[in-house]
Design a protein around this motif. Structure first.
Motif, PDB file in Angstrom:
ATOM      1  N   LEU B  36       1.062  -1.346   0.360  1.00 38.94           N
ATOM      2  CA  LEU B  36       0.315   0.350   0.335  1.00 38.94           C
ATOM      3  C   LEU B  36       1.324   1.091  -0.026  1.00 38.94           C
ATOM      4  O   LEU B  36       1.942   1.588   0.681  1.00 38.94           O
ATOM      5  N   LYS B  44      -3.306   5.975   4.190  1.00 37.82           N
ATOM      6  CA  LYS B  44      -3.315   4.429   4.499  1.00 37.82           C
ATOM      7  C   LYS B  44      -3.677   3.846   5.704  1.00 37.82           C
ATOM      8  O   LYS B  44      -3.634   3.047   5.608  1.00 37.82           O
ATOM      9  N   ASP B 168       3.489  -2.082   9.144  1.00 35.68           N
ATOM     10  CA  ASP B 168       3.298  -0.371   8.939  1.00 35.68           C
ATOM     11  C   ASP B 168       4.480   0.206   8.592  1.00 35.68           C
ATOM     12  O   ASP B 168       5.709   0.663   9.669  1.00 35.68           O
ATOM     13  N   ILE B 199       2.985  -1.693   3.861  1.00 36.82           N
ATOM     14  CA  ILE B 199       2.710   0.090   3.684  1.00 36.82           C
ATOM     15  C   ILE B 199       4.138   0.598   3.810  1.00 36.82           C
ATOM     16  O   ILE B 199       4.900  -0.404   5.037  1.00 36.82           O
TER      17      ILE B 199
END
Lengths: 394, 506
Positions: B36, B44, B168, B199
């Motif tokens: 992402l 996000k 993340d 991410i």
């Protein structure tokens, strides 16, 4: 209806700021109804504010201590001890009042700095450092009053600080039944406030900044002027402004100015908001800790003077639990334990709220046991309200 | 085609005044690595918070379908139960607890009312093997490096039978080796049937690992690209992220490095009483007027410590050595002294020690130089607003007003506030510690442009950076730091990524 709608928008946007005022208003209204108006009588309000004095000054200092993420538990017994020193200086050392008061205030600053030194220089938790102070000053009061017991202060000038009122105008110039000088002071305060607000609004407009709309601005001026006016009128109906109230108002005004307008104030709130960032921004965190605790010591001494003057004597138990009352007042007034948030005016109101509860319940002959429970609940509610609205207003 | 393991349909999430997510759709197939990407503030993290139940059901509109069922998560607990685990940039481990305690924290293995420690220890060792972490599970988490802590987090997720793992920005704080390790672990997990959402701002990493990439911009899904169809490349990604082509992300500038040496540091040594070892050894360097020098190196090589030790030494290291400012020997006993002498230090960790998050933009910008807007120590709050507005305009800080709390701004804008704060002290020498960490491509470009503008005006910039392209793209001269020493100095003409890397691992 437009005015009302605007007002409610402004109110809702600033609910945190005005919440305290509304709470105080509600509490006062409830007690006034329940006591058939006795609560709002001139005599009772005057007494209430005078009783708040020695806690209010502590709460102002405690606000800053909590803002920089510390706590000072020693202030109660420090106030008691310094009150006793004041009494001893006058009664046994025969020092004049004019010497005793600055001396005691200076001792207060020194005591505050001593508490702060291990905190600032070695990183000792202030809870521990000031708990040590709590024990030490408690012992110190007993030591100095041991041989004499309660020390009665016969000095009228000193006792007036806690019990006296400002003089009135010569008889010929008085309005019958009202304390005329108090009315004049109140009127001057209102004029000063309005002029100041208008000037600040003009400056903002000159900078092309957004200001409150004209109707809201006038509404605000009217409401605050009316409140000040009403309070003045109530006080004038008894014996007028007390010296205690004058002192408290001066302290709050000075601290409000320092915290909101000066570089020092900014530095204090920056240290509370993020000590590391403050240090890297060139602010000396130890220096701010020393200043804040020094001011706390100063105000503890003032509190001790107010309390001793009010009782007209120094007792062996003076100062018990003052620190907790001051902490409670600060939290009720919206100080955040996470640091960096809290106003001195809020803490003053917090102190008034707590004292109003005591006073109102006393008038209603409610037992002391219930009084503690109610004050505890109000403290919890105030903090819950504060946290809830803070989350919303993010 | 099998139905996707996760489908988020028409997700809309609003904050007061902003639509953070606007009708976002996002679908992930089983056993794929789905990246992402998007600028900061693209949505996000918000999307992942919706997925993991941080924003509970009812707080957003749209549907989350996980393993064929519409889910109504009321909190992280629910999503974990369903088999979704999220690992944040800021690790959520308890430093004072051991590795095995951390792995089973919150779902302890019990025997009756008690914790079965023997079984816990055994299972923890199994989990560590799965993530290829060769450590004793009884060590405390605080004694591990960031890279290893991250693996412990993943082990923790695996111990809960995770089906969908969300990472993340996992490599933001890792060095190249650790990053490579982590990526190969993710590939392994995929083989073991763990689907992964990643991410990341590091596009090279995305390209090397992704099966699919979804690009978000301004709270909307822009596109989903399939690597197997050859749709994923750096230019395509950047174009979709920012909505425009960036042909050269390092703006050109005329090299007008002055002759005058403004700062010289000699024989600089530092010992940290906290970790009880020497952290800087025999550092020599200098910087000229109008020059950008870079301190390149790996995370933990001592660059931040060097900057802080020069900047008034707030951490209390024991220091030996000399600093010469324009030829004159100086010593700083506090950051205050350093600021007075014309230094400024934009910290690496803007949330931790850079900004005061609960205060607003203007208060942050003026904090380090309040005297400038004060008369007799009384702050003129009207001038303050003007000063803040000047920086808002010149640095293009995107905020509704300068009275906005800094915590409400995106990373890139927070970084600009931090920069504005230090520009307001009007320094001669600006130290930038990882100036573009965790911020998006567009904001990076703006920061680079500002840096060029500043050196043109005669400022000297010391840039600490772990990103080699940035080091090569922005500096005039490069010092390479490794284990607290300077292991090399390269003029920009001679520097290559390979040379720097070999000196940095020296």
């Amino acid at each position: 209806m437009g005015l009302f709608k605007n007002a409610s928008t402004v109110l809702r946007a600033n609910i945190r700021e005005y919440g305290m005022y509304i709470a105080l208003f509600v509490i006062m209204a409830i007690f006034t109804i329940l006591t058939d108006g006795v609560f709002m009588s001139s005599r009772n309000i005057s007494n209430l504010l005078n009783q708040t004095g020695y806690i209010a000054v502590l709460a102002v200092g405690m606000t800053l201590v909590i803002v920089i993420r510390h706590i000072d538990l020693s202030v109660g017994f420090l106030a008691g001890f310094l009150g006793a020193i004041a009494a001893i200086a006058m009664v046994f050392w025969k020092l004049p009042v004019i010497v005793v008061i600055p001396l005691v205030l200076a001792l207060g600053v020194v005591a505050g700095l001593i508490t702060a030194l291990p905190v600032a220089k070695m990183g000792i938790p202030s809870f521990v450092a000031s708990l040590a102070g709590w024990l030490i000053y408690r012992g110190a009061i007993l030591l100095v009053t041991e041989s004499t017991g309660t020390i009665v202060v016969p000095n009228q000038t000193f006792n007036d600080i806690g019990n006296g009122f400002i003089p009135d105008l010569p008889v010929a110039m008085r309005i019958p039944g009202l304390h005329t000088l108090t009315l004049i002071v109140g009127l001057l305060a209102i004029i000063f406030y309005i002029v100041n607000e208008i000037r600040s609004r003009r400056t903002k407009q000159a900078y092309n900044f957004e200001v409150l709309s004209m109707d809201m601005f006038i509404l605000k001026l009217v409401i605050i002027s009316a409140l000040v006016g009403y309070l003045t009128w109530v006080l004038a109906g008894y014996q007028g402004l007390s010296w205690t109230l004058v002192i408290v108002l001066v302290v709050v005004a000075v601290y409000h100015f320092i915290t909101t307008q000066t570089v020092l104030g900014r530095h204090i709130y920056a240290v509370g908001g993020n000590p590391e960032a403050a240090e890297l921004s060139g602010i000396s965190v130890p220096r701010i800790i020393l200043i804040t605790f020094g001011s706390m010591g100063f105000l503890s001494a003032l509190s001790g003077i107010l309390f001793t003057a009010r009782l007209q004597s120094a007792t062996m138990t003076a100062g018990s639990l003052f620190e907790l009352d001051a902490i409670a007042a600060a939290y009720v007034g919206g100080v955040s334990a996470a640091g960096g948030v809290g106003k001195v005016v809020g803490s003053l109101l917090g102190a008034v709220v707590m004292l109003s509860l005591t006073s109102g319940m006393n008038l209603m002959n409610i037992g002391i046991a219930y009084q503690y429970v109610v004050r505890g609940l109000v403290l919890a509610l105030a903090v819950i309200f504060d946290v809830a609205t803070r989350r919303k207003s993010k | 085609m099998t139905p996707p393991i996760l489908e988020m349909k028409n997700i809309t999430k609003e904050f007061p005044g902003v639509k953070a997510l606007n009708n976002v759709s996002f679908s992930v197939q089983k056993d794929e690595i789905h990246c992402l990407v998007g600028e900061n503030g693209a949505g996000k993290s918000t999307l992942m918070k919706v997925l993991s139940g941080v924003y509970p059901y009812g707080d957003y509109s749209g549907d989350i379908v996980f393993e064929g069922e519409v889910q109504k998560f009321r909190g992280i607990h629910d999503s974990e139960k369903a088999g979704i685990a999220i690992i944040y940039q800021e690790l959520a481990l308890v430093p004072e607890m051991t590795v095995y305690e951390n792995i089973f924290l919150g779902h302890e293995i019990r025997r009756g009312a008690l914790v079965n420690w023997n079984e816990t220890l055994k299972r923890a060792a199994e989990m560590l093997k799965k993530v290829k972490l060769d450590i004793n599970p009884t060590v405390k988490v605080k004694d591990l490096g960031v890279g290893k802590q991250q693996l412990v987090e993943i082990a923790k997720a695996l111990s809960r039978d995770v089906k969908l793992l969300i990472l993340d920005e996992p490599t933001a704080a890792l060095n190249e080796n650790e990053s490579e390790n982590l990526l190969s672990l993710i590939r392994d997990l995929k083989k073991q049937g763990v689907t992964c959402i990643l991410i990341s701002h590091k596009l090279k990493e995305v390209i090397s690992i992704a099966d699919k990439v979804t690009v978000l911009r301004d709270g909307q899904t822009i596109c989903t690209l399939d690597a197997d169809l050859g749709q994923v490349s750096e230019t395509v990604l950047i174009k979709n992220m920012v909505g425009r082509e960036i042909d050269n992300i390092y703006p050109k500038r005329e090299h007008v490095v002055g002759e005058e040496v403004v700062l010289e540091v000699r024989n600089w040594n530092a010992y940290s009483p906290i970790v009880e070892r020497d952290i800087l050894k025999d550092i020599h360097f200098n910087i000229k007027k109008g020059e950008i020098i870079a301190f390149a190196g790996l995370m933990g090589s001592g660059r931040t410590e060097l900057a802080k030790s020069l900047f008034g030494n707030p951490d209390g290291f024991r220091i030996q050595g000399e600093i010469y400012l324009k030829g004159k020997k100086v010593a700083f006993s506090s950051p205050h002294d350093a600021i007075e002498a014309g230094l400024a230090y934009v910290t690496e960790d803007r949330k931790g020690n850079g900004l005061i998050l609960i205060q607003d933009v203007k208060q942050n910008i003026t904090l380090a130089n309040l005297q400038e807007i004060a008369r007799r120590s009384i702050v003129n709050s009207n001038v303050e607003v003007n000063v803040a507005n000047d920086y808002r305009v010149s640095l293009n800080i995107k905020t509704p007003s300068v009275e906005q709390r800094v915590s409400n701004l995106s990373g890139g804008n927070q970084q600009k506030v931090s920069l504005g704060k230090w520009l307001f002290v009007k320094p001669d020498i600006l130290i930038l510690d990882e100036p573009t960490r965790g911020i998006d491509v567009g904001a990076k470009f703006e920061i680079y442009t500002i840096m060029n503008r500043l050196v043109e005006q005669g400022m000297s910039i010391i840039m600490i950076s772990s990103e080699l392209p940035e080091v090569l793209g922005m500096s005039d001269r490069i010092y390479i730091v490794s284990s607290g020493r300077i292991t090399g100095e390269l003029p920009i003409g001679e520097a290559t990524q390979e040379k720097i890397m070999s000196l940095a691992t020296n």
